[in-house]
Write an enzyme that holds these catalytic residues in place. Structure first.
Site, PDB file in Angstrom:
ATOM      1  N   SER A   1       6.793 -92.371  41.394  1.00  0.00           N
ATOM      2  CA  SER A   1       7.477 -91.094  41.221  1.00  0.00           C
ATOM      3  C   SER A   1       8.009 -90.687  42.585  1.00  0.00           C
ATOM      4  O   SER A   1       7.237 -90.557  43.540  1.00  0.00           O
ATOM      5  CB  SER A   1       6.529 -90.014  40.685  1.00  0.00           C
ATOM      6  OG  SER A   1       7.230 -88.801  40.537  1.00  0.00           O
TER       7      SER A   1
ATOM      8  N   TYR B   1      12.811 -91.244  34.116  1.00  0.00           N
ATOM      9  CA  TYR B   1      12.707 -89.822  33.813  1.00  0.00           C
ATOM     10  C   TYR B   1      12.922 -88.995  35.066  1.00  0.00           C
ATOM     11  O   TYR B   1      12.813 -89.484  36.190  1.00  0.00           O
ATOM     12  CB  TYR B   1      11.345 -89.475  33.182  1.00  0.00           C
ATOM     13  CG  TYR B   1      10.163 -89.599  34.126  1.00  0.00           C
ATOM     14  CD1 TYR B   1       9.783 -88.531  34.951  1.00  0.00           C
ATOM     15  CD2 TYR B   1       9.415 -90.777  34.207  1.00  0.00           C
ATOM     16  CE1 TYR B   1       8.716 -88.634  35.814  1.00  0.00           C
ATOM     17  CE2 TYR B   1       8.341 -90.890  35.072  1.00  0.00           C
ATOM     18  CZ  TYR B   1       7.990 -89.818  35.879  1.00  0.00           C
ATOM     19  OH  TYR B   1       6.929 -89.918  36.741  1.00  0.00           O
TER      20      TYR B   1
ATOM     21  N   MET C   1      45.254 -70.842  49.324  1.00  0.00           N
ATOM     22  CA  MET C   1      46.291 -71.405  50.185  1.00  0.00           C
ATOM     23  C   MET C   1      47.573 -70.601  50.016  1.00  0.00           C
ATOM     24  O   MET C   1      47.654 -69.685  49.215  1.00  0.00           O
ATOM     25  CB  MET C   1      46.493 -72.883  49.877  1.00  0.00           C
ATOM     26  CG  MET C   1      45.285 -73.724  50.279  1.00  0.00           C
ATOM     27  SD  MET C   1      45.547 -75.477  50.002  1.00  0.00           S
ATOM     28  CE  MET C   1      45.667 -75.534  48.219  1.00  0.00           C
TER      29      MET C   1
ATOM     30  N   CYS D   1      10.048 -86.387  40.894  1.00  0.00           N
ATOM     31  CA  CYS D   1       9.389 -85.100  40.643  1.00  0.00           C
ATOM     32  C   CYS D   1       9.716 -84.055  41.705  1.00  0.00           C
ATOM     33  O   CYS D   1       9.136 -82.986  41.709  1.00  0.00           O
ATOM     34  CB  CYS D   1       7.877 -85.284  40.535  1.00  0.00           C
ATOM     35  SG  CYS D   1       7.099 -85.961  42.017  1.00  0.00           S
TER      36      CYS D   1
ATOM     37  N   HIS E   1      42.899 -61.807  41.160  1.00  0.00           N
ATOM     38  CA  HIS E   1      42.170 -62.694  42.084  1.00  0.00           C
ATOM     39  C   HIS E   1      40.664 -62.586  41.887  1.00  0.00           C
ATOM     40  O   HIS E   1      39.955 -63.587  41.790  1.00  0.00           O
ATOM     41  CB  HIS E   1      42.552 -62.331  43.527  1.00  0.00           C
ATOM     42  CG  HIS E   1      41.771 -63.070  44.567  1.00  0.00           C
ATOM     43  ND1 HIS E   1      40.588 -62.588  45.094  1.00  0.00           N
ATOM     44  CD2 HIS E   1      41.978 -64.271  45.145  1.00  0.00           C
ATOM     45  CE1 HIS E   1      40.122 -63.456  45.970  1.00  0.00           C
ATOM     46  NE2 HIS E   1      40.939 -64.487  46.029  1.00  0.00           N
TER      47      HIS E   1
ATOM     48  N   ARG F   1      -1.156 -85.408  40.118  1.00  0.00           N
ATOM     49  CA  ARG F   1      -1.169 -85.798  41.529  1.00  0.00           C
ATOM     50  C   ARG F   1      -2.479 -85.361  42.155  1.00  0.00           C
ATOM     51  O   ARG F   1      -2.854 -84.179  42.070  1.00  0.00           O
ATOM     52  CB  ARG F   1       0.008 -85.145  42.263  1.00  0.00           C
ATOM     53  CG  ARG F   1       0.083 -85.567  43.734  1.00  0.00           C
ATOM     54  CD  ARG F   1       1.290 -84.961  44.418  1.00  0.00           C
ATOM     55  NE  ARG F   1       1.120 -83.533  44.669  1.00  0.00           N
ATOM     56  CZ  ARG F   1       2.069 -82.758  45.202  1.00  0.00           C
ATOM     57  NH1 ARG F   1       3.247 -83.274  45.495  1.00  0.00           N
ATOM     58  NH2 ARG F   1       1.851 -81.480  45.406  1.00  0.00           N
TER      59      ARG F   1
ATOM     60  N   ARG G   1       0.351 -80.435  40.141  1.00  0.00           N
ATOM     61  CA  ARG G   1      -0.156 -80.302  41.514  1.00  0.00           C
ATOM     62  C   ARG G   1      -1.590 -79.781  41.452  1.00  0.00           C
ATOM     63  O   ARG G   1      -1.806 -78.592  41.194  1.00  0.00           O
ATOM     64  CB  ARG G   1       0.721 -79.342  42.313  1.00  0.00           C
ATOM     65  CG  ARG G   1       2.195 -79.686  42.339  1.00  0.00           C
ATOM     66  CD  ARG G   1       2.964 -78.563  43.029  1.00  0.00           C
ATOM     67  NE  ARG G   1       4.385 -78.774  43.091  1.00  0.00           N
ATOM     68  CZ  ARG G   1       5.253 -78.399  42.140  1.00  0.00           C
ATOM     69  NH1 ARG G   1       4.803 -77.796  41.039  1.00  0.00           N
ATOM     70  NH2 ARG G   1       6.538 -78.611  42.278  1.00  0.00           N
TER      71      ARG G   1
ATOM     72  N   ARG H   1      55.224 -73.308  47.136  1.00  0.00           N
ATOM     73  CA  ARG H   1      53.861 -72.979  46.674  1.00  0.00           C
ATOM     74  C   ARG H   1      52.932 -74.171  46.879  1.00  0.00           C
ATOM     75  O   ARG H   1      53.319 -75.323  46.708  1.00  0.00           O
ATOM     76  CB  ARG H   1      53.882 -72.600  45.189  1.00  0.00           C
ATOM     77  CG  ARG H   1      54.862 -71.509  44.852  1.00  0.00           C
ATOM     78  CD  ARG H   1      54.949 -71.259  43.361  1.00  0.00           C
ATOM     79  NE  ARG H   1      53.815 -70.481  42.872  1.00  0.00           N
ATOM     80  CZ  ARG H   1      53.559 -70.303  41.582  1.00  0.00           C
ATOM     81  NH1 ARG H   1      54.317 -70.871  40.663  1.00  0.00           N
ATOM     82  NH2 ARG H   1      52.530 -69.570  41.207  1.00  0.00           N
TER      83      ARG H   1
ATOM     84  N   GLU I   1       7.483 -91.038  48.894  1.00  0.00           N
ATOM     85  CA  GLU I   1       7.997 -89.866  49.601  1.00  0.00           C
ATOM     86  C   GLU I   1       8.078 -90.072  51.105  1.00  0.00           C
ATOM     87  O   GLU I   1       8.367 -89.138  51.855  1.00  0.00           O
ATOM     88  CB  GLU I   1       7.138 -88.638  49.286  1.00  0.00           C
ATOM     89  CG  GLU I   1       5.654 -88.866  49.441  1.00  0.00           C
ATOM     90  CD  GLU I   1       4.809 -87.737  48.853  1.00  0.00           C
ATOM     91  OE1 GLU I   1       5.290 -86.599  48.818  1.00  0.00           O
ATOM     92  OE2 GLU I   1       3.678 -88.022  48.436  1.00  0.00           O
TER      93      GLU I   1
ATOM     94  N   LYS J   1      49.180 -78.387  40.263  1.00  0.00           N
ATOM     95  CA  LYS J   1      50.353 -77.586  39.891  1.00  0.00           C
ATOM     96  C   LYS J   1      51.567 -78.479  39.682  1.00  0.00           C
ATOM     97  O   LYS J   1      52.280 -78.371  38.669  1.00  0.00           O
ATOM     98  CB  LYS J   1      50.621 -76.548  40.979  1.00  0.00           C
ATOM     99  CG  LYS J   1      51.641 -75.499  40.609  1.00  0.00           C
ATOM    100  CD  LYS J   1      51.703 -74.421  41.697  1.00  0.00           C
ATOM    101  CE  LYS J   1      50.407 -73.644  41.761  1.00  0.00           C
ATOM    102  NZ  LYS J   1      50.331 -72.709  42.885  1.00  0.00           N
TER     103      LYS J   1
ATOM    104  N   GLY K   1      44.447 -68.612  45.087  1.00  0.00           N
ATOM    105  CA  GLY K   1      44.663 -67.680  46.189  1.00  0.00           C
ATOM    106  C   GLY K   1      44.184 -68.154  47.542  1.00  0.00           C
ATOM    107  O   GLY K   1      44.303 -67.436  48.533  1.00  0.00           O
TER     108      GLY K   1
ATOM    109  N   ARG L   1      47.572 -74.892  33.634  1.00  0.00           N
ATOM    110  CA  ARG L   1      46.417 -75.686  34.082  1.00  0.00           C
ATOM    111  C   ARG L   1      45.296 -75.443  33.085  1.00  0.00           C
ATOM    112  O   ARG L   1      45.306 -74.454  32.344  1.00  0.00           O
ATOM    113  CB  ARG L   1      45.965 -75.266  35.483  1.00  0.00           C
ATOM    114  CG  ARG L   1      45.564 -73.803  35.599  1.00  0.00           C
ATOM    115  CD  ARG L   1      45.371 -73.379  37.040  1.00  0.00           C
ATOM    116  NE  ARG L   1      45.166 -71.937  37.153  1.00  0.00           N
ATOM    117  CZ  ARG L   1      45.308 -71.251  38.277  1.00  0.00           C
ATOM    118  NH1 ARG L   1      45.647 -71.862  39.378  1.00  0.00           N
ATOM    119  NH2 ARG L   1      45.098 -69.945  38.296  1.00  0.00           N
TER     120      ARG L   1
END
Length: 915
Positions: free
Chosen positions: A799, A887, A119, A867, A468, A648, A593, A108, A780, A39, A117, A352
């Site tokens: 992966s 990727y 604060m 993945c 609001h 996998r 999978r 303000r 993993e 602001k 709204g 803004r």
């Protein structure tokens, strides 16, 4: 302009030498948002542009940080504020709160990022029992002066002194009832004077002190209250929701007051340079005669469309239109503007870059490119993957048999269905129980934020596009319909009455359409989004039936695809999902999978494998599974012909393929009691007991299965190799990649790889086909990441399985912790967002980066991907781009999101390099 030292954070304490804490509006600019807040920076920018901004000054975020750290304002702050106040008084020819011709100011908040709204704001600082008379004389309007005074006491009492705001509201309602009027503007000066006395008594009773009459004390207390509001519950909740850092602090703007409540030639409003809901150009906004700004954003009084201002005040309207054009061309974006007209004089109170809906974001970005205001790279930064995901949500089927009962203002698009609830507490409570709810209010206020977050959508009977409810809903991407005046909302009795007298009780299903503003009773069926139809090839950009939104999405996606370095693959386990993913733009499958292929009617074969007592029984089971697996892979390779498919090998614990232990025990017990045959069930029960583990996700699974159960992985590898050979014989182009899960040490991978290489060689010899099958592993486990350099010796690709890596790094069992304590962790700020939703860069991310670097050091051509579910998360995609992965792989529906974010990451990197 400030020097660098002005923007450095003070080390500690409340005395900071050489740091400037207060800036006049003439000193800043729009690039100082870190220091002056959004602001303050924009008020300074408008001042520099020569626009009519009331004079004032900004207290920096650095002052707020010192206060929040030490509990006291910086020692130099009072003197700096005094110096700037003296200069303001000299410029205005008035003294703050003096008895005759008083200067009044607003105090303000204004953080770096817009927090509508959340604060505190206090208007009319400087009014007192003495100065109210001076204000009446100055304005020539006694009613106005007493109205301004009652507003000050009400706002100050609630936000600064902590008085329950309902007490003031009840007193105001009683005053209107006594006068037999319905709106505040119908109260006369004498009524408002009595109300001021009542309000002061409320303050004294609730706080034990009189309302402060010293104007400087009012200002100092208000400044401190704004600082405190940075850590208010609703502000912290909003920051968590919007992922705004908690350590930024807020600036405070002290601005000379201009008044929109001086009669019919005065007013206040909010304007947008384009429609924030659709992106269309035109005159958009709300205006309210004889009112202050809080009346508009609170939605308490229904506004008139901004276009009506042309009839009410042509001069101010024309000036406002010119200023709006100036600001949009200057900021090169949709601008959200607050203004006040004081007796025919236009004043700019704020601008803004405006919050907008997802559809508006895409339309505006391409419009600005066409106007030559921004280039394609900037257009790509103006949209987000989260917005694109919103555009892919279904919409209501208006051809269905539906009962429309009202129509309000289309404030934030989407199709939301849920049970009507009438307060925030109920919305949260029901939502946590799995119910979908629509929060229904006369108007929302910042205290409703919890319920707004929990709800599927928001419906109000008051307010407009700048209320609001509308602003916050657009920021969160929530469906919202505002200002449905035909609805009579009774929050106390928890019901609303629709035209015709039908009553909707709490718990009744309703549907709201944030794109049209329509409100329906019951559940309205949905149809696919046109954006999804575009991605699936059922709607073509540029075609007669393609709307401008689809065209805008097409243009931005095309640019993102040209710019991105990261390729995007899909997590898909069958040909149907693979084909859909391909239509969505997938460049391969990053995770197939195989465990999903063992369910259904094949479960019995898996049970036989687990129950096998001899090598012959095991071989028979594997032999029966082989052709079924091969068929799966043939279909998959055909669907993704010419693109990589990462398969996998079996990963989950074997108990997942067996019946539930409790259910099986009951079946065995019943069979025994009835003396029925149950040999097979008994063998199954014994196997279940044998395979039972206290923590199966850290037990016999992944590569461990391949090492413990002879022939399991080799059967799968053979099925992959034979399927690839069959596709090659059919002139296809299969590009299979075999992925070994849950590897923790290179020795595990080497053993499985040796066996796989032998099987592949056997298939090549038997079919006379050369198969270029690459073999890699999932990273993993923390140990795999830490020893990635060794593992890369036996792997052609990594992966990252970030779901399991997050669990093992944090020591979390996802299925348990998300339901048990994640809510508390989010509320306490331990998490800004769930680490399963967005990658934990400091912990899990550090291991990903370390493993990527170590793996490539051993094998420079090592292919790297991810993945886990993070592959489709916008923020995580940027991280994967930064650490150099090749990727990401995600669910088919998330592919467009990942494509877009990969393009945004690439253009951001280019921008950083250029800077």
């Amino acid at each position: 302009m400030s020097e660098n030292k002005d923007q450095q954070r003070p080390a500690s304490g409340n005395s900071v030498e050489g740091v400037k804490f207060v800036y006049d509006f003439t000193e800043g600019n729009k690039d100082l948002k870190d220091l002056l807040g959004g602001k303050g920076a924009n008020l300074a920018e408008m001042t520099n542009l020569g626009l009519p901004v009331p004079p004032g000054f900004t207290i920096t975020t650095e002052a707020c940080k010192v206060y929040l750290d030490s509990g006291e304002e910086p020692a130099a702050l009072r003197d700096e504020v005094s110096a700037h106040l003296d200069a303001l008084e000299t410029r205005m020819g008035k003294k703050l709160g003096q008895a005759d011709n008083p200067l009044l100011v607003s105090v303000r908040s204004g953080a770096k990022f817009s927090m509508p709204g959340m604060m505190d704001t206090v208007l009319n600082i400087g009014l007192s029992d003495k100065s109210v008379k001076g204000l009446a004389d100055q304005a020539g309007d006694e009613r106005f002066a007493w109205d301004s005074y009652r507003r000050l006491i009400q706002m100050f009492g609630k936000t600064v002194l902590g008085v329950d705001g309902e007490l003031f509201e009840e007193a105001l309602e009683k005053a209107k009832e006594a006068k037999k009027v319905t709106v505040d503007t119908e109260l006369e000066a004498a009524d408002l004077k009595k109300l001021v006395t009542t309000f002061k008594k409320i303050v004294k009773k609730e706080t034990g002190r009189d309302f402060p009459q010293d104007p400087r004390e009012q200002m100092d207390l208000a400044i401190r209250a704004v600082f405190d509001s940075w850590n208010g519950d609703r502000a912290k909740l909003y920051r968590r929701q919007e992922r705004i850092p908690h350590d930024l602090g807020t600036a405070v703007n002290v601005c000379s007051m201009v008044f929109g409540n001086l009669g019919p030639d005065s007013g206040t409003g909010v304007a947008f340079t384009r429609d924030p809901a659709s992106g269309h150009q035109g005159v958009y906004g709300d205006y309210l005669q004889n009112a202050q700004g809080e009346d508009v954003v609170a939605g308490i009084r229904n506004t008139v469309p901004l276009a009506d201002l042309e009839k009410l005040d042509k001069k101010s309207y024309d000036e406002l239109m010119q200023i709006m054009e100036t600001l949009e061309n200057h900021y090169k974006d949709l601008c959200d503007i607050e203004f006040t007209i004081e007796r025919g004089k236009l004043w700019m109170l704020q601008t803004r870059v405006g919050k907008r809906t997802a559809a508006a974001a895409f339309r505006i970005a391409t419009q600005l490119v066409d106007q030559g205001l921004i280039d394609e790279a900037e257009a790509l930064q103006r949209v987000t993957g989260a917005q694109l995901a919103q555009l892919m949500f279904p919409r209501f089927d208006e051809k269905a048999k539906i009962q429309q009962v009202a129509r309000g203002i289309a404030a934030s698009p989407g199709a939301a269905v849920g049970k009507a609830v009438f307060d925030s507490y109920t919305a949260v409570k029901w939502s946590r129980s799995g119910e979908k709810v629509i929060l229904v209010r006369r108007e929302t206020n910042p205290d409703d934020l919890d319920g707004m977050i929990a709800a599927e959508g928001i419906l109000t009977s008051r307010g407009g596009k700048t209320s609001h409810a509308a602003v916050v809903a657009r920021g969160m991407g929530k469906t919202c319909v505002c200002g449905a005046e035909e609805l009579e909302v009774d929050t106390k009795r928890r019901r609303m009455t629709v035209p015709g007298g039908q009553v909707v009780e709490e718990g009744d299903l309703i549907s709201i359409d944030g794109s049209s503003g329509k409100v329906y009773l019951g559940e309205v069926p949905v149809v696919p989004s046109p954006v999804v139809e575009y991605f699936e090839g059922r709607m073509h950009a540029g075609a007669d039936d393609a709307d401008e939104l689809v065209e805008a999405v097409h243009r931005i996606m095309a640019f993102a695809d040209r710019k991105r370095r990261l390729r995007v693959r899909a997590n898909a386990d069958n040909a149907e999902d693979a084909l859909r993913a391909r239509r969505f733009g997938a460049q391969g499958i990053g995770l197939c999978r195989t465990e999903h292929m063992f369910l259904g009617d094949r479960r019995e074969l898996v049970e036989r494998l687990i129950l096998a007592d001899t090598e012959e029984e095991r071989e028979a089971s594997l032999k029966a599974l082989l052709p079924l697996q091969k068929k799966d892979f043939v279909e998959l390779f055909e669907a993704m012909d010419g693109l990589p498919v990462t398969v996998r090998l079996l990963d989950p614990p074997l108990h997942e393929f067996l019946p539930d232990i409790t259910e099986l025990s009951v079946r065995v017990a019943l069979a025994e009691s009835r003396q029925e045959p149950h040999e097979n069930e008994l063998r199954l029960l014994q196997a279940v007991h044998r395979l039972h583990e206290q923590n199966p996700m850290l037990g016999l699974r992944g590569v461990r299965l391949g090492l413990v159960i002879p022939g399991l992985f080799t059967m799968q590898v053979r099925a992959i190799a034979e399927a690839a050979a069959e596709r090659k014989a059919a002139k296809g182009d299969p590009r299979a990649e075999i992925m070994i899960p849950l590897v923790g040490t290179v020795q595990e991978l080497e053993i499985v790889r040796d066996e796989a290489d032998k099987v592949i060689a056997e298939v090549e010899a038997a079919t006379g086909t050369e198969l270029k099958l690459s073999i890699g592993t999932m990273i993993e486990l923390p140990r795999a990441a830490l020893t990635a350099g060794q593992i890369a010796e036996a792997a052609e690709f990594f992966s990252f399985g970030t779901n399991d890596l997050t669990q093992t790094v944090w020591g979390f069992s996802r299925d348990d912790v998300e339901a048990s304590f994640f809510t508390a962790y989010l509320e306490k700020g331990i998490f800004g967002v769930s680490p399963f939703e967005t990658i934990d860069k400091d912990g899990v991310g550090s291991l990903v980066k370390l493993a990527a670097e170590a793996g490539r050091k051993t094998r420079p051509d090592l292919k790297l991907g991810v993945c886990g579910e993070h592959g489709g998360d916008p923020e995580s995609v940027h991280f994967f781009h930064e650490v150099g992965l090749d990727y990401v792989s995600c669910s088919p529906f998330r592919i467009p999101v990942a494509r877009l974010e990969a393009g945004r990451a690439a253009t951001q990197s280019e921008g950083s390099d250029h800077r």
